[in-house]
Scaffold this motif. Structure first.
Motif, PDB file in Angstrom:
ATOM      1  N   THR A  35       0.834  -1.205   0.000  1.00 23.82           N
ATOM      2  CA  THR A  35       0.000   0.000   0.000  1.00 23.82           C
ATOM      3  C   THR A  35       0.869   1.256   0.000  1.00 23.82           C
ATOM      4  O   THR A  35       0.566   2.218  -0.706  1.00 23.82           O
ATOM      5  CB  THR A  35      -0.957   0.020   1.199  1.00 23.82           C
ATOM      6  N   THR A  36       1.947   1.240   0.758  1.00 24.39           N
ATOM      7  CA  THR A  36       2.858   2.389   0.784  1.00 24.39           C
ATOM      8  C   THR A  36       3.500   2.576  -0.580  1.00 24.39           C
ATOM      9  O   THR A  36       3.580   3.693  -1.104  1.00 24.39           O
ATOM     10  CB  THR A  36       3.940   2.208   1.861  1.00 24.39           C
ATOM     11  N   ARG A  37       3.933   1.481  -1.179  1.00 22.00           N
ATOM     12  CA  ARG A  37       4.564   1.538  -2.504  1.00 22.00           C
ATOM     13  C   ARG A  37       3.606   2.158  -3.527  1.00 22.00           C
ATOM     14  O   ARG A  37       3.992   3.030  -4.310  1.00 22.00           O
ATOM     15  CB  ARG A  37       4.984   0.129  -2.919  1.00 22.00           C
ATOM     16  N   GLU A  38       2.362   1.730  -3.515  1.00 18.31           N
ATOM     17  CA  GLU A  38       1.379   2.248  -4.477  1.00 18.31           C
ATOM     18  C   GLU A  38       1.037   3.708  -4.205  1.00 18.31           C
ATOM     19  O   GLU A  38       0.918   4.510  -5.136  1.00 18.31           O
ATOM     20  CB  GLU A  38       0.109   1.392  -4.463  1.00 18.31           C
ATOM     21  N   LEU A  39       0.878   4.077  -2.936  1.00 23.79           N
ATOM     22  CA  LEU A  39       0.573   5.474  -2.609  1.00 23.79           C
ATOM     23  C   LEU A  39       1.703   6.400  -3.041  1.00 23.79           C
ATOM     24  O   LEU A  39       1.468   7.480  -3.589  1.00 23.79           O
ATOM     25  CB  LEU A  39       0.302   5.637  -1.107  1.00 23.79           C
ATOM     26  N   VAL A  40       2.947   5.978  -2.806  1.00 29.25           N
ATOM     27  CA  VAL A  40       4.113   6.766  -3.199  1.00 29.25           C
ATOM     28  C   VAL A  40       4.159   6.910  -4.726  1.00 29.25           C
ATOM     29  O   VAL A  40       4.383   8.007  -5.250  1.00 29.25           O
ATOM     30  CB  VAL A  40       5.401   6.124  -2.643  1.00 29.25           C
ATOM     31  N   ALA A  41       3.936   5.824  -5.438  1.00 28.36           N
ATOM     32  CA  ALA A  41       3.953   5.871  -6.905  1.00 28.36           C
ATOM     33  C   ALA A  41       2.841   6.778  -7.427  1.00 28.36           C
ATOM     34  O   ALA A  41       3.060   7.568  -8.367  1.00 28.36           O
ATOM     35  CB  ALA A  41       3.818   4.468  -7.482  1.00 28.36           C
ATOM     36  N   LEU A  42       1.687   6.684  -6.825  1.00 23.00           N
ATOM     37  CA  LEU A  42       0.565   7.513  -7.257  1.00 23.00           C
ATOM     38  C   LEU A  42       0.826   8.990  -6.965  1.00 23.00           C
ATOM     39  O   LEU A  42       0.595   9.849  -7.813  1.00 23.00           O
ATOM     40  CB  LEU A  42      -0.724   7.046  -6.588  1.00 23.00           C
ATOM     41  N   ARG A  43       1.348   9.288  -5.782  1.00 22.38           N
ATOM     42  CA  ARG A  43       1.588  10.697  -5.435  1.00 22.38           C
ATOM     43  C   ARG A  43       2.656  11.324  -6.340  1.00 22.38           C
ATOM     44  O   ARG A  43       2.481  12.435  -6.824  1.00 22.38           O
ATOM     45  CB  ARG A  43       1.992  10.837  -3.961  1.00 22.38           C
ATOM     46  N   ALA A  44       3.739  10.618  -6.583  1.00 21.28           N
ATOM     47  CA  ALA A  44       4.772  11.147  -7.483  1.00 21.28           C
ATOM     48  C   ALA A  44       4.189  11.364  -8.883  1.00 21.28           C
ATOM     49  O   ALA A  44       4.484  12.374  -9.530  1.00 21.28           O
ATOM     50  CB  ALA A  44       5.972  10.214  -7.537  1.00 21.28           C
ATOM     51  N   SER A  45       3.353  10.446  -9.323  1.00 22.04           N
ATOM     52  CA  SER A  45       2.741  10.557 -10.654  1.00 22.04           C
ATOM     53  C   SER A  45       1.806  11.755 -10.733  1.00 22.04           C
ATOM     54  O   SER A  45       1.727  12.424 -11.777  1.00 22.04           O
ATOM     55  CB  SER A  45       1.996   9.269 -10.995  1.00 22.04           C
TER      56      SER A  45
END
Length: 157
Positions: A35-45
């Motif tokens: 979940t952290t990995r996906e949230l980080v990827a989404l926020r950077a995107s």
């Protein structure tokens, strides 16, 4: 808006992309929570304006069980009450690591120390790698104008 280059079919870019995707896949088995990995990827995107990656990581986050409330509030995570302190530290590191040209000059010692309070060395390595990888993907997609909207969850593995 028309794509400028089909990165998947050009032999030079397809070879590069194959290795970048492979590097990204190694993070799936990392000790960093998915979940952290996906949230980080989404926020950077979101920050980078990468429609394809916003589409992809919104759908992959939902597929992994992320709630609509948390996804909808991500752009305003500082004002939202739905993220853990560890997630907040990861998101701050991701934002600073994405905006490295900002006047603050990259990642502050405070942001790093906060992340280090919540994540061990292996998790930090995965977090930094996630931030670097998503920024590379964002730049490829923005440069070539890869549109968002058609991503199917699980499309890349």
């Amino acid at each position: 808006m028309e794509p400028r280059l089909d990165f998947l079919t050009n032999p030079v870019s397809a070879g590069f992309l194959k290795h970048l995707v492979s590097a990204g896949r190694t993070l799936v088995d990392s000790p960093l929570p998915a979940t952290t990995r996906e949230l980080v990827a989404l926020r950077a995107s979101q920050i980078n304006g990468c429609g394809f990656c916003v589409d992809m990581h919104t759908k992959e986050s939902a597929r992994a069980g992320e709630t609509a409330v948390r996804l909808n509030l991500l752009a305003t995570w500082r004002e939202a009450t739905v993220y853990t302190e560890a997630e907040r530290a990861a998101l701050e590191l991701a934002e600073q690591g994405t905006r490295i040209a900002d006047p603050a000059g990259g990642v502050t010692d405070e942001a790093w120390a906060d992340a280090a309070k919540h994540y061990d060395e292996d998790q930090l390595a995965a977090l930094v790698s996630t931030i670097a990888a998503i920024n590379a993907f964002n730049r490829l997609n923005v440069l070539t104008r890869k549109p968002g909207g058609d991503y199917e969850p699980g499309q890349f593995g």
